[in-house]
Design a protein around this motif. Structure first.
Motif, PDB file in Angstrom:
ATOM      1  N   LYS A 138      -6.215  -9.406   0.398  1.00 33.10           N
ATOM      2  CA  LYS A 138      -5.953  -8.150  -0.306  1.00 33.10           C
ATOM      3  C   LYS A 138      -4.444  -7.889  -0.395  1.00 33.10           C
ATOM      4  O   LYS A 138      -3.931  -7.418  -1.405  1.00 33.10           O
ATOM      5  CB  LYS A 138      -6.666  -6.992   0.409  1.00 33.10           C
ATOM      6  CG  LYS A 138      -6.681  -5.733  -0.392  1.00 33.10           C
ATOM      7  CD  LYS A 138      -7.775  -4.779   0.002  1.00 33.10           C
ATOM      8  CE  LYS A 138      -7.823  -3.621  -0.982  1.00 33.10           C
ATOM      9  NZ  LYS A 138      -8.706  -2.561  -0.574  1.00 33.10           N
ATOM     10  N   GLU A 139      -3.765  -8.233   0.688  1.00 31.13           N
ATOM     11  CA  GLU A 139      -2.311  -8.090   0.729  1.00 31.13           C
ATOM     12  C   GLU A 139      -1.660  -9.019  -0.308  1.00 31.13           C
ATOM     13  O   GLU A 139      -0.760  -8.607  -1.037  1.00 31.13           O
ATOM     14  CB  GLU A 139      -1.874  -8.494   2.135  1.00 31.13           C
ATOM     15  CG  GLU A 139      -0.630  -7.836   2.597  1.00 31.13           C
ATOM     16  CD  GLU A 139      -0.304  -8.272   4.020  1.00 31.13           C
ATOM     17  OE1 GLU A 139      -0.991  -7.833   4.958  1.00 31.13           O
ATOM     18  OE2 GLU A 139       0.632  -9.086   4.164  1.00 31.13           O
ATOM     19  N   GLN A 186      -7.945   0.427   4.367  1.00 29.49           N
ATOM     20  CA  GLN A 186      -8.122  -0.834   3.644  1.00 29.49           C
ATOM     21  C   GLN A 186      -9.301  -1.621   4.210  1.00 29.49           C
ATOM     22  O   GLN A 186     -10.084  -2.212   3.469  1.00 29.49           O
ATOM     23  CB  GLN A 186      -6.843  -1.688   3.721  1.00 29.49           C
ATOM     24  CG  GLN A 186      -5.642  -1.083   3.018  1.00 29.49           C
ATOM     25  CD  GLN A 186      -5.857  -0.933   1.520  1.00 29.49           C
ATOM     26  OE1 GLN A 186      -6.644  -1.646   0.911  1.00 29.49           O
ATOM     27  NE2 GLN A 186      -5.167   0.025   0.915  1.00 29.49           N
ATOM     28  N   ASP A 242      -0.710   4.714  -0.759  1.00 25.24           N
ATOM     29  CA  ASP A 242      -1.480   5.245   0.383  1.00 25.24           C
ATOM     30  C   ASP A 242      -0.539   5.868   1.411  1.00 25.24           C
ATOM     31  O   ASP A 242      -0.815   6.930   1.963  1.00 25.24           O
ATOM     32  CB  ASP A 242      -2.266   4.121   1.081  1.00 25.24           C
ATOM     33  CG  ASP A 242      -3.459   3.664   0.257  1.00 25.24           C
ATOM     34  OD1 ASP A 242      -3.943   4.449  -0.572  1.00 25.24           O
ATOM     35  OD2 ASP A 242      -3.907   2.522   0.459  1.00 25.24           O
ATOM     36  N   THR A 279      -4.232   0.802   7.265  1.00 24.71           N
ATOM     37  CA  THR A 279      -4.929  -0.474   7.494  1.00 24.71           C
ATOM     38  C   THR A 279      -6.421  -0.191   7.690  1.00 24.71           C
ATOM     39  O   THR A 279      -7.271  -0.888   7.139  1.00 24.71           O
ATOM     40  CB  THR A 279      -4.343  -1.168   8.737  1.00 24.71           C
ATOM     41  OG1 THR A 279      -2.931  -1.117   8.631  1.00 24.71           O
ATOM     42  CG2 THR A 279      -4.808  -2.603   8.848  1.00 24.71           C
ATOM     43  N   GLU A 301     -12.596  -0.250   3.124  1.00 28.57           N
ATOM     44  CA  GLU A 301     -12.883  -0.654   1.742  1.00 28.57           C
ATOM     45  C   GLU A 301     -13.327  -2.111   1.679  1.00 28.57           C
ATOM     46  O   GLU A 301     -14.269  -2.464   0.974  1.00 28.57           O
ATOM     47  CB  GLU A 301     -11.631  -0.454   0.862  1.00 28.57           C
ATOM     48  CG  GLU A 301     -11.382   1.016   0.555  1.00 28.57           C
ATOM     49  CD  GLU A 301     -10.086   1.263  -0.226  1.00 28.57           C
ATOM     50  OE1 GLU A 301      -9.634   2.414  -0.232  1.00 28.57           O
ATOM     51  OE2 GLU A 301      -9.531   0.298  -0.806  1.00 28.57           O
ATOM     52  N   PHE A 325       0.845  -1.213   0.000  1.00 35.18           N
ATOM     53  CA  PHE A 325       0.000   0.000   0.000  1.00 35.18           C
ATOM     54  C   PHE A 325       0.880   1.264   0.000  1.00 35.18           C
ATOM     55  O   PHE A 325       0.604   2.242   0.700  1.00 35.18           O
ATOM     56  CB  PHE A 325      -0.969  -0.027   1.190  1.00 35.18           C
ATOM     57  CG  PHE A 325      -1.706  -1.341   1.328  1.00 35.18           C
ATOM     58  CD1 PHE A 325      -2.467  -1.826   0.266  1.00 35.18           C
ATOM     59  CD2 PHE A 325      -1.626  -2.111   2.482  1.00 35.18           C
ATOM     60  CE1 PHE A 325      -3.145  -3.048   0.364  1.00 35.18           C
ATOM     61  CE2 PHE A 325      -2.290  -3.325   2.586  1.00 35.18           C
ATOM     62  CZ  PHE A 325      -3.051  -3.800   1.536  1.00 35.18           C
TER      63      PHE A 325
END
Ligand SMILES: Cc1ncc(COP(=O)(O)O)c(C=O)c1O
Length: 282
Positions: free
Chosen positions: A273-274, A206, A49, A203, A209, A46
Motif C-alpha cells: 500500500k505504501e 491503514q 490522514d 497505521t 482498511e 498518508f
C-alpha cells in the motif's frame, strides 16, 4: 543545503536558528500537540490522514491555525523540495504560544521540522519486540499531544526488564505503546485492536482498511492480559515502524515472526500500500 530548513510561524529558516520563546505554553506547561509522518522517496506518506488528525487534535485543544489544511500540505511539499531528505520524518508542532501570564492560550505557534529517519533494523521484523506492561493511561488519549513524560521516564526501567518497548495497561486492559498501536491475532485468526483510551494511529487506520479489503476478520475492542495469553500472535504498528511483530509481552512468549503468520501478511500488504502511495504521488 547544509542544514535542513524548517517552517516556523510562516517562514522557512535553518533549523539551528528556529527558536521557541521561553514563555511558550509548550515549554512552560506542556501545552502542545503535533503530528508525525514518514517521508519515503520524497513522498509524505498518508499526508492527508496525518493532516486530518492534526487539525482534529488542534480543534480539540482549542488551538486555531491561521493556515488551511491545503496550505500546510503545500508547505510540507515545499519543505521536502528544499531539504532533499528523501527518507525522513516530518513533525508538525503546534503549541499554545507565548503567553504573557504563562497560562492563558494566545495565538498558537506552528513549527514544521524535517529530520533524517533511520528505519528499524531488518532483523527486528523477524525477531520482533519484547514488550513490558506498565500501569498508565495517557491523558486526553485521542489527541496527539507532546506528553511523553511517562514513556521517556520509564526508559531505564524498561531496559532493565529487557524490554524494547512499553505496553500501557490499566486494571489488566491494555491500550497502546507510547508511540504505536497494539494488536493481537486470536487462535481463529481475528485481528483485534483496542478501540478506546488510545490515539487512533494512521497505521492502525491503514491496517483496518487492509484487513477489510483482504478478508481478514477484525475487531476493535478491549484486550485483556488474558486475551494476550490466549492469542496466537501480537504486533504493533506506527508510522515510523510499519508493522513490528511482538515476541513477548511480560511472561507471555510468542517467539519470532513466521513467514506464514497474519503479522507477516499484514506487513507485506501494508508495504504494498505504501509502494502504491509512492507510485501515485510520483
Ligand atoms: C500514543 C501513540 N499511539 C499510537 C501511535 C501510532 O500512530 P501512527 O500510526 O499515526 O504513527 C503514536 C505515534 O506516535 C502515538 O504517539
Amino acid at each position: 543545503v547544509s542544514e535542513p530548513l524548517c517552517f516556523i510561524n510562516g517562514d522557512f529558516i535553518p533549523a539551528s536558528q528556529a527558536m521557541v520563546p521561553v514563555h511558550d505554553l509548550g515549554v512552560q506547561r506542556g501545552y502542545c500537540i503535533f503530528d508525525f509522518l514518514r517521508v519515503t522517496q520524497n513522498v509524505p506518506l498518508f499526508c492527508n490522514d496525518h493532516l486530518e488528525r492534526f487539525y482534529r487534535s488542534a480543534k480539540e485543544m482549542r488551538l486555531t491555525l491561521k493556515q488551511s489544511k491545503e496550505e500546510l500540505k503545500t508547505v510540507i511539499g515545499q519543505l521536502i523540495q528544499k531539504n532533499q531528505l528523501p527518507d525522513s520524518g516530518i513533525r508538525i508542532l503546534l503549541s499554545g504560544g507565548a503567553s504573557p501570564d504563562g497560562y492563558q492560550l494566545v495565538q498558537p505557534a506552528l513549527a514544521i521540522i524535517q529530520q533524517p529517519l533511520t528505519p528499524p533494523a531488518d532483523e527486528i521484523y523477524q525477531n520482533g519486540y519484547t514488550l513490558v506492561t506498565y500501569p498508565h493511561q495517557r491523558q486526553i488519549p485521542h489527541v496527539k499531544t507532546t506528553d511523553y513524560l511517562m514513556a521517556i521516564w520509564l526508559q531505564p526501567w524498561m531496559k532493565g526488564k529487557g524490554g524494547d518497548d512499553i505496553l500501557y495497561q490499566q486494571n489488566g486492559i491494555v491500550s497502546e505503546c507510547p508511540r504505536s498501536n497494539f494488536f493481537i491475532v486470536t487462535q481463529s485468526n481475528t485481528i483485534v485492536t483496542p478501540a478506546r483510551n488510545i490515539l487512533k494511529g494512521i497505521t492502525r487506520k491503514q491496517l483496518l482498511e487492509i484487513a477489510a479489503a483482504n478478508g481478514f476478520a477484525m475487531e476493535e475492542r478491549d484486550i485483556s492480559i488474558d486475551d494476550i495469553r490466549r492469542a496466537k500472535e501480537a504486533f504493533i504498528g506506527s508510522s515510523t515502524k510499519r508493522v513490528i511483530p511482538v515476541n513477548r509481552v511480560d511472561d507471555i512468549e510468542f517467539g519470532p515472526c513466521k513467514d506464514d503468520s497474519v503479522t507477516s501478511r499484514l506487513y507485506d500488504l501494508f508495504f504494498q500500500k505504501e509502494k502504491q502511495a509512492i507510485h501515485d504521488a510520483s
